[in-house]
Scaffold this active site. Structure first.
Site, short mmCIF file in Angstrom:
data_model
loop_
_atom_site.label_atom_id
_atom_site.label_comp_id
_atom_site.label_asym_id
_atom_site.label_seq_id
_atom_site.Cartn_x
_atom_site.Cartn_y
_atom_site.Cartn_z
N GLU A 60 0.82 -1.22 0.00
CA GLU A 60 0.00 0.00 0.00
C GLU A 60 0.85 1.26 0.00
OE1 GLU A 60 -0.88 -2.77 1.39
OE2 GLU A 60 -2.88 -3.08 0.52
N ASP A 85 -7.86 0.00 6.87
CA ASP A 85 -6.73 -0.45 7.72
C ASP A 85 -5.47 -0.66 6.89
OD1 ASP A 85 -8.57 -1.51 10.23
OD2 ASP A 85 -9.46 -1.89 8.27
N HIS A 129 -9.66 -5.28 9.74
CA HIS A 129 -10.53 -5.12 8.58
C HIS A 129 -11.79 -4.36 8.96
CE1 HIS A 129 -7.92 -8.47 7.43
NE2 HIS A 129 -8.28 -8.30 6.17
#
Lengths: 325, 328
Positions: A60, A85, A129
């Site tokens: 990410e 998250d 999550h």
């Protein structure tokens, strides 16, 4: 108007925008041929191919940084992050880079970047999550934060995000993804910074965010049987935040409750409360109240998970308490 | 042959001019720092000029450069004027970032300088992103990241090189290995003393060059840039170099991390001195050509400094502008 799910409505905005603007591309794990973990890009890979529907490794920070560079050089990236998250690994890129480029360049750079994906507690997703974190992003200069609560707004806010030259978080509560509702056909844009009064009332104002809008509407309906008239406001974006609509409502009702699933400290409720106190103190007939999820990581067990999220009963209790003040 | 010689002359002149301009501006800034004219940190590029000049010689204004905290050299080599750079460090309205950035946030997007940065690592990812834009738009541009050995242990190095590799992005990653991250030796930061061979891990070419030899840098960079423009994907270049001033002005030249002898040895390998000998032996220019060029540059930089010092401060009423593109 056509009945669509929240996900279908958002996808319609993306489909239309990608047809109209060849500089838009989507990155994410599974955003390509697979059509998105939540079917966010279904059918688009076949149409636009792998450069515009780009599958990524699980990095990410890497692809947020890459998309920041892309947005600075003439394209319009959409980061499909699945769960909020996951992008915390890219927080340095977001806060130190993405949000600051326009300012640092004295307005010569644009930052047309959209970050979209799930927030919210449910499905026993546990604590990696289910985060929301939007107060964090709303705190930072440079960012726009959209929190659609229904399919029509999902389409309209996403369409606006996809034309914005500022970086936008488009955050979709996971419990809403399959929610159905009427969606305007054709072009439909919801401007940022315009709250919706989703139910009019005179006794108290409930400002509710994302999934809590639905709880608030149900409680308002239930209590109307007792002669209680509640006004429900959905801010729709928290950066910018439409304080004028909230203040106008408080002038009428004199009572304010803010209900938000995510944490109370330093949250959106605190911001709204402070603003109303500063600019509408004389309008208040009772102290402002906040109802939030518990200030803990999200537990797994359904029994524990339910215990940390405001439910309709808790909301109804809070409203009664507010009216009794 | 005539045109080859002509091109070589032009290239040598541009490289020498660029390197000497960087050196002169940096030495001027070091004096300005001592005089209190620079309000924040100032990391000079003295000793490393061959890298910026050698790479930027093959770039156009449409290529996007992402740089570091030691970025004055990249800015000047990319085409920022000395006065716009100095005025920025002086905090003036006419600075390249209009006083919003300072030394570590130099922005001139209109000529492809997409920012120097106070954070180590992100430039690698952003250069990959510029490569992504170029690939999607098909415009033939290249994204270039300059970074130090200090970024090699950062996750951005791994993620950025991998992303650029898997998408075949037109990008160039230039590691200026000057042996120290601030004052931490690379030998303390990495078991592997080499940077360029790490490119193999990503399936892309990695090239080690003498970063004090401007022609070697230029040759490696121009090949990598051509390759990127032709769709061949990214390259990692490790340019071995050395900063012969402190990490930042006001800090010690040496310390526990390096010796006077080491600095003196590298000063012998000064990139400008080396290139001057090379030019003279190649006879592309004469001693007096070079002396004249140096004296012109010194005057230009003096004038630039005076102009910067006389430039207006930014209007404080504008301080909140440009955080957003659209009014909130």
């Amino acid at each position: 108007m056509t009945e669509k799910t929240f996900t279908e409505a958002a996808r319609e905005a993306l489909t239309d925008a990608m047809d109209a603007d060849p500089t838009i591309f989507v990155v994410g794990e599974g955003a390509g041929e697979r059509g998105g973990n939540f079917e966010t890009t279904l059918g688009l890979y076949e149409k636009h191919g792998p450069v515009r529907l780009c599958d990524t490794p699980i990095c990410e920070r890497g692809f947020i940084g890459m998309c920041t560079g892309a947005a600075m050089t003439g394209t319009r990236p959409v980061v499909d992050f699945m769960f909020t998250d996951f992008i915390l690994d890219g927080l340095g890129e977001l806060i130190n880079q993405t949000s600051k480029m326009q300012y640092m360049s004295n307005g010569r750079l644009k930052m047309p970047m959209v970050l979209r994906g799930c927030i919210g507690i449910g499905h026993s997703a546990a604590t990696h999550h289910s985060g929301s974190y939007y107060p964090l992003f709303a705190h930072i200069p440079g960012f726009r934060v959209a929190l659609p609560s229904n399919p029509a707004d999902a389409k309209g806010l996403f369409a606006t995000a996809l034309q914005s030259d500022d970086p936008v978080f488009f955050m979709e509560h996971r419990q809403l993804l399959s929610l159905k509702g009427p969606v305007p056909d054709g072009e439909h844009r919801v401007p940022f910074g315009q709250a919706a009064v989703v139910r009019e009332g005179t006794d108290a104002t409930i400002v509710a965010l994302t999934v809590m809008v639905h709880h608030a509407l149900q409680v308002a309906e239930e209590l109307s049987g007792e002669g209680v008239s509640l006004e429900v406001i959905d801010p729709r974006t928290v950066a910018p935040l439409d304080m004028e609509t909230i203040l106008e409502s408080v002038r009428k009702t004199g009572r304010l409750l803010i209900v938000d699933e995510t944490f109370m400290p330093c949250g959106i409720g605190a911001e709204i409360s402070a603003h109303v106190t500063e600019h509408g103190f004389d309008e208040l007939d009772a102290p402002i109240m906040r109802l939030n999820g518990a200030h803990v990581p999200t537990p797994y067990s359904p029994a524990l998970e339910q215990a940390i999220v405001p439910d309709r009963a808790a909301l109804a209790r809070a409203v009664r308490g507010l009216l009794a003040e | 042959m005539q045109s080859d010689a002509g091109e070589r002359f032009e290239l040598h002149r541009w490289l020498y001019r660029t390197m000497f301009t960087i050196r002169t501006v940096e030495e001027r800034l070091a004096r300005s720092f001592m005089a209190g004219l620079i309000h924040g940190a100032c990391h000079t590029y003295v000793g490393e000029e061959a890298v910026a000049a050698g790479v930027c010689a093959s770039l156009s204004e449409d290529d996007a450069v992402f740089s570091t905290h030691r970025g004055h050299g990249h800015a000047l080599a990319k085409g920022v004027s000395p006065v716009a750079l100095i005025a920025e460090l002086y905090g003036r309205e006419t600075g390249v970032s209009h006083g919003r950035g300072g030394s570590m946030h130099l922005f001139a997007p209109e000529i492809g300088l997409m920012g120097t940065s106070g954070i180590v690592g992100p430039c690698i990812l952003q250069a990959a992103g510029a490569g992504y834009s170029a690939k999607l738009l098909g415009n033939g541009s290249v994204g270039v990241a300059f970074f130090g050995d200090g970024a090699v242990g950062n996750g951005a190095f791994h993620e950025g090189l991998n992303l650029a590799a898997i998408y075949d992005l037109p990008a160039l990653f230039v590691c200026e290995n000057n042996l120290y991250a601030t004052e931490v030796p690379f030998s303390h930061a990495s078991r592997n003393p080499e940077v360029a061979p790490r490119a193999e891990n990503y399936g892309i070419p990695g090239v080690t060059v003498d970063g004090n030899d401007v022609l070697a840098v230029h040759e490696a960079a121009s090949r990598a840039i051509r390759r990127a423009r032709d769709g061949g994907g990214p390259t990692l270049i490790e340019a071995r170099t050395y900063r012969t001033r402190p990490h930042a002005e006001g800090m010690g030249l040496t310390g526990v991390y390096r010796t006077e002898e080491e600095v003196a040895a590298w000063r012998e390998k000064d990139p400008i001195k080396m290139f001057r000998s090379r030019i003279l032996s190649d006879e592309t220019m004469t001693e007096s050509d070079l002396d004249r060029m140096e004296s012109d540059i010194k005057s230009e930089v003096d004038e630039a400094e005076q102009e910067a010092a006389a430039a207006p401060w930014p209007d404080r009423g504008t301080a909140a502008r440009h955080a957003y593109r659209e009014a909130p």
